[in-house]
Scaffold this motif. Sequence first.
Motif, PDB file in Angstrom:
ATOM      1  N   ALA A 196      56.453  20.734  11.611  1.00 54.86           N
ATOM      2  CA  ALA A 196      55.666  21.540  10.667  1.00 54.86           C
ATOM      3  C   ALA A 196      54.405  20.783  10.249  1.00 54.86           C
ATOM      4  N   LEU A 197      54.532  19.494   9.969  1.00 54.84           N
ATOM      5  CA  LEU A 197      53.372  18.689   9.595  1.00 54.84           C
ATOM      6  C   LEU A 197      52.385  18.598  10.745  1.00 54.84           C
ATOM      7  N   SER A 198      52.887  18.406  11.938  1.00 57.40           N
ATOM      8  CA  SER A 198      52.026  18.326  13.113  1.00 57.40           C
ATOM      9  C   SER A 198      51.231  19.614  13.309  1.00 57.40           C
ATOM     10  N   LEU A 199      51.877  20.750  13.092  1.00 59.08           N
ATOM     11  CA  LEU A 199      51.190  22.036  13.229  1.00 59.08           C
ATOM     12  C   LEU A 199      50.126  22.223  12.153  1.00 59.08           C
ATOM     13  N   VAL A 200      50.407  21.728  10.956  1.00 59.02           N
ATOM     14  CA  VAL A 200      49.443  21.820   9.863  1.00 59.02           C
ATOM     15  C   VAL A 200      48.237  20.918  10.135  1.00 59.02           C
ATOM     16  N   LEU A 201      48.459  19.799  10.804  1.00 62.88           N
ATOM     17  CA  LEU A 201      47.372  18.867  11.080  1.00 62.88           C
ATOM     18  C   LEU A 201      46.461  19.334  12.214  1.00 62.88           C
ATOM     19  N   ALA A 202      46.903  20.273  13.037  1.00 65.91           N
ATOM     20  CA  ALA A 202      46.090  20.744  14.172  1.00 65.91           C
ATOM     21  C   ALA A 202      44.723  21.278  13.725  1.00 65.91           C
ATOM     22  N   PRO A 203      44.652  22.151  12.699  1.00 63.33           N
ATOM     23  CA  PRO A 203      43.316  22.590  12.255  1.00 63.33           C
ATOM     24  C   PRO A 203      42.462  21.454  11.694  1.00 63.33           C
ATOM     25  N   LEU A 204      43.097  20.490  11.063  1.00 64.22           N
ATOM     26  CA  LEU A 204      42.356  19.328  10.561  1.00 64.22           C
ATOM     27  C   LEU A 204      41.777  18.541  11.736  1.00 64.22           C
ATOM     28  N   SER A 205      42.538  18.417  12.805  1.00 64.56           N
ATOM     29  CA  SER A 205      42.058  17.756  14.010  1.00 64.56           C
ATOM     30  C   SER A 205      40.866  18.505  14.598  1.00 64.56           C
ATOM     31  N   ASP A 206      40.967  19.824  14.647  1.00 62.02           N
ATOM     32  CA  ASP A 206      39.851  20.632  15.151  1.00 62.02           C
ATOM     33  C   ASP A 206      38.600  20.403  14.307  1.00 62.02           C
ATOM     34  N   TRP A 207      38.766  20.383  12.991  1.00 58.00           N
ATOM     35  CA  TRP A 207      37.640  20.128  12.096  1.00 58.00           C
ATOM     36  C   TRP A 207      37.043  18.755  12.384  1.00 58.00           C
ATOM     37  N   GLY A 208      37.901  17.747  12.556  1.00 58.99           N
ATOM     38  CA  GLY A 208      37.426  16.388  12.822  1.00 58.99           C
ATOM     39  C   GLY A 208      36.626  16.298  14.106  1.00 58.99           C
ATOM     40  N   HIS A 209      37.106  16.955  15.157  1.00 54.50           N
ATOM     41  CA  HIS A 209      36.349  16.947  16.421  1.00 54.50           C
ATOM     42  C   HIS A 209      35.000  17.640  16.251  1.00 54.50           C
ATOM     43  N   GLY A 210      34.974  18.761  15.529  1.00 58.98           N
ATOM     44  CA  GLY A 210      33.708  19.457  15.256  1.00 58.98           C
ATOM     45  C   GLY A 210      32.756  18.589  14.459  1.00 58.98           C
ATOM     46  N   HIS A 211      33.302  17.868  13.487  1.00 57.51           N
ATOM     47  CA  HIS A 211      32.488  16.980  12.655  1.00 57.51           C
ATOM     48  C   HIS A 211      31.868  15.874  13.512  1.00 57.51           C
ATOM     49  N   LEU A 212      32.657  15.287  14.396  1.00 57.59           N
ATOM     50  CA  LEU A 212      32.130  14.247  15.279  1.00 57.59           C
ATOM     51  C   LEU A 212      31.036  14.802  16.192  1.00 57.59           C
ATOM     52  N   ASP A 213      31.233  16.017  16.683  1.00 57.02           N
ATOM     53  CA  ASP A 213      30.215  16.659  17.525  1.00 57.02           C
ATOM     54  C   ASP A 213      28.912  16.864  16.741  1.00 57.02           C
ATOM     55  N   ARG A 214      29.036  17.311  15.471  1.00 61.06           N
ATOM     56  CA  ARG A 214      27.847  17.520  14.635  1.00 61.06           C
ATOM     57  C   ARG A 214      27.122  16.199  14.371  1.00 61.06           C
ATOM     58  N   LEU A 215      27.879  15.143  14.123  1.00 59.94           N
ATOM     59  CA  LEU A 215      27.255  13.833  13.904  1.00 59.94           C
ATOM     60  C   LEU A 215      26.525  13.354  15.151  1.00 59.94           C
ATOM     61  N   ALA A 216      27.151  13.537  16.313  1.00 65.63           N
ATOM     62  CA  ALA A 216      26.523  13.120  17.566  1.00 65.63           C
ATOM     63  C   ALA A 216      25.252  13.918  17.819  1.00 65.63           C
ATOM     64  N   ALA A 217      25.289  15.216  17.531  1.00 65.20           N
ATOM     65  CA  ALA A 217      24.102  16.056  17.719  1.00 65.20           C
ATOM     66  C   ALA A 217      22.980  15.622  16.778  1.00 65.20           C
ATOM     67  N   ALA A 218      23.327  15.308  15.531  1.00 64.68           N
ATOM     68  CA  ALA A 218      22.324  14.861  14.561  1.00 64.68           C
ATOM     69  C   ALA A 218      21.710  13.541  14.986  1.00 64.68           C
TER      70      ALA A 218
END
Length: 117
Positions: A90-112
């Motif tokens: 259950a915790l792992s499933l809850v963390l999946a969207p947080l992981s998606d957010w983190g990858h998006g955040h890293l992509d935004r930082l790299a683009a900036a």
Amino acid sequence: MARIRLDEGEVCGVAAAISVIDGKWKTTLLWLLESGPHRPGELRRKVPGISEKVLTQTLREMEADGLVHREAHDVVPPKTVYSLTGQGLALSLVLAPLSDWGHGHLDRLAAARAVAS
């Protein structure tokens, strides 16, 4: 084990959840165990940089928090297998969207950084 003390009155649920995954290796181990049961040696090979002592300590903390199940087989040589409990899954499933957010955040930082260069 989780470091939030329940006798402190009301505790933020997010803080309680973060206290369970706090540490350098817990989220990585959750992610690996999501794919199925693993023996400690397998986990060590898949997590470069973790020592046997730290792996054992981290798995014990996760077991105490109800995230992983430890199954010890009485054979020679000894065989131990770790798997996620229902709470761990259950915790792992809850963390999946947080992981998606983190990858998006890293992509935004790299683009900036690319624009700034």
